[in-house]
Design an enzyme around this catalytic site. Structure first.
Site, short mmCIF file in Angstrom:
data_model
loop_
_atom_site.label_atom_id
_atom_site.label_comp_id
_atom_site.label_asym_id
_atom_site.label_seq_id
_atom_site.Cartn_x
_atom_site.Cartn_y
_atom_site.Cartn_z
N GLY A 60 0.83 -1.20 0.00
CA GLY A 60 0.00 0.00 0.00
C GLY A 60 0.86 1.25 0.00
CB SER A 61 2.09 3.34 -2.53
OG SER A 61 1.09 3.38 -3.53
N GLY A 62 -0.35 4.53 -0.04
CA GLY A 62 -1.04 5.73 0.38
C GLY A 62 -0.28 6.40 1.50
CB ILE A 63 -1.25 9.07 3.91
CG1 ILE A 63 -1.63 10.14 2.88
CG2 ILE A 63 -0.61 9.74 5.13
CD1 ILE A 63 -2.64 11.14 3.38
CB CYS A 83 4.17 7.15 1.95
SG CYS A 83 3.87 6.70 0.22
N GLY A 112 -5.51 1.05 3.87
CA GLY A 112 -6.66 1.81 4.35
C GLY A 112 -7.32 1.18 5.56
CG ASP A 153 -11.77 7.08 11.23
OD1 ASP A 153 -11.65 8.29 10.99
OD2 ASP A 153 -10.83 6.35 11.61
CG HIS A 194 14.47 37.86 6.83
ND1 HIS A 194 14.49 37.06 5.71
CD2 HIS A 194 15.78 38.09 7.17
CE1 HIS A 194 15.75 36.83 5.37
NE2 HIS A 194 16.55 37.44 6.24
#
Length: 466
Positions: free
Chosen positions: A185-188, A191, A277, A322, A456
């Site tokens: 799974g390469s969702g949030i 990753c 998920g 959810d 700054h």
């Protein structure tokens, strides 16, 4: 049989925020929790994963050799890392317990809280049973907030054994750093876990990406930014790959991957982690006893946070978090819980605008987003302009020796452009995403942003230049 003004089922961010807000109105409240106090938001979700992320980022900074200093004997103890993570979770849990005890029925004369350990099930629209380890208790209430959260989604045809084939809830049960790990799974979530383990440099990390880039719902440049950073951090990404099977052997897992191009590949890992998920926790609530049917995704349909039954609101039963079917974010759950409590107390509230949610993604470096992206605007056929600015040009990023990042602002194509969305990658991206979310919510023009004096050196100065 005990009766309450409000019973909250689930103590995660939605449930606990609903209880605490209801307390402000002097209600008698009972919180029912079957697992960990705080839900997945504390023990198996946001707090523990982000604690582990922060520790991994500290380690990654300590391991750097390009800042004029070098650690002589840097090492990491996985057992101590996990103890630190659990300590953070328990610290938050005891804060919550202290609040519950402070406002217990015995001590508080105006509004009260109690905690029941066990699993709730509706008997009728005003009654539930709570089944604990030793007994079952029946409770009644005038109002309910269902906030039972979600659990990791299962991968079809793949059995989770919680030892070598695991999900995100099992991370804290690992005994050591795996030598080799496959993240499916390469969702949030996928990753983020890949970032954590690649930061510690103790694990060979493989990431299974069924699409041709990670975070496929994001614009291509943002996905490529995340993908390149993962690969630069040592993650091996398998793009357009599909899991065929995992064969178990005594000392390793044999993983067979099939690629869209037609070829296959066999890799060897020690742990496979499924991160595809999460699905709503509604199946054991006895919803049929109150005439409610969950959707195909297991969520509960709501209108103004009230549960829907046959198209009509059940205006004393609310759902938040959810299980509501909206974006699964801690902040969304908290908002929904608070607003549900305000409606129960008949206090004027406001509708949630889900289009302006800000999201943080804990990668290396972090990524923040708010509003619409280019893909969404093209689908909606909304004319827009894009401004992109690299952190390599920002004085604060140069001083931090951390110029890997960008800011991307999307505005409407009109005489007084409005900000429609922003994506930012790099250090402190989380610090200024909220201000942009506020500007989007207010409908302010880009001209209003340019009137602001930015301190700054700061990373927020980038707004003056885009």
């Amino acid at each position: 049989m005990k009766e309450y003004d409000l019973i909250v089922i689930g103590s995660g961010p939605a449930g606990f925020s609903a209880a605490m807000r209801a307390l402000d109105f002097g209600l008698k409240i009972c919180i029912v929790e079957g697992a960990h106090l705080g839900g997945a938001g504390i023990m198996n979700g946001a707090l523990t994963s982000k604690t582990m992320y922060e520790l991994s980022m500290d380690y990654a900074v300590a391991a750097r050799t390009d800042r004029g200093y070098r650690s002589g004997s840097l090492s990491v103890d996985f057992e101590m890392v996990i103890k630190t993570v659990i300590h953070a979770a328990k610290e938050k849990q005891y804060q919550m317990l202290s609040q519950i005890e402070t406002f217990s029925e015995e001590k508080s004369s105006s509004g009260s809280l109690c905690l029941k350990k066990g699993w709730a099930k509706f008997v009728d629209p005003y009654t539930i049973t709570v089944t604990g380890h030793d007994a079952t208790e029946t409770l009644k209430a005038k109002n309910f907030v269902i906030a039972t959260g979600a659990k990791p989604r299962k991968a079809p045809g793949l059995e989770i054994d919680h030892e070598r084939i695991i999900n995100s809830d099992d991370l804290l049960s690992l005994k050591k750093f795996p030598e080799r790990m496959l993240i499916i799974g390469s969702g949030i979530i996928g990753c983020e876990i890949a970032t954590i383990f690649s930061n510690f440099k103790q694990t060979e990390v493989h990431l299974l990406d069924r699409a041709n880039r990670v975070l496929p719902y994001e614009d291509d440049d943002v996905s490529q930014f995340v993908s390149k950073n993962l690969e630069d951090n040592g993650v091996i990404i398998h793009h357009t790959a599909h899991l065929r099977t995992i064969n178990k052997y005594p000392d390793h897992l044999e993983v067979i991957l099939d690629y869209d191009a037609g070829n296959s590949k066999v890799i060897e890992v020690d742990v496979a982690l499924v991160a595809i998920g999460r699905v709503a926790n509604t199946e054991k609530l006895g919803l049929s006893n109150i005439g409610v049917q969950a959707t195909e995704r297991g969520t509960i349909e709501i209108a103004d946070h009230c549960v829907l039954r046959d198209g009509n609101n059940i205006c004393h039963i609310y759902a938040a978090g959810d299980i509501s079917g909206h974006t699964q974010l801690y902040s969304v759950a908290e908002f929904q819980g608070r607003l549900a409590a305000e409606q129960i107390a008949d206090t004027p509230s406001y509708p949630l605008d889900y289009s302006h949610m800000s999201t943080l993604m804990f990668f290396k470096p972090e990524l923040a987003s708010v509003g619409l992206n280019e893909k969404q605007l093209r689908e909606k056929k909304i004319a827009h302009k894009v401004a992109y600015y690299s952190n390599k040009l920002v004085n604060r990023a140069i001083a931090m020796r951390s110029t890997n990042g960008f800011i991307k602002i999307i505005v409407s194509n009109e005489e007084q452009p409005r900000i429609l969305g922003m994506r930012a990658g790099g250090p402190q991206a989380s610090a200024y995403i909220v201000s942009v979310a506020h500007l989007i919510n207010q409908g302010n023009s880009l001209q209003e942003v340019l009137k602001i004096f930015y301190p700054h050196p700061s990373l927020a100065e980038v707004f003056r230049n885009v």
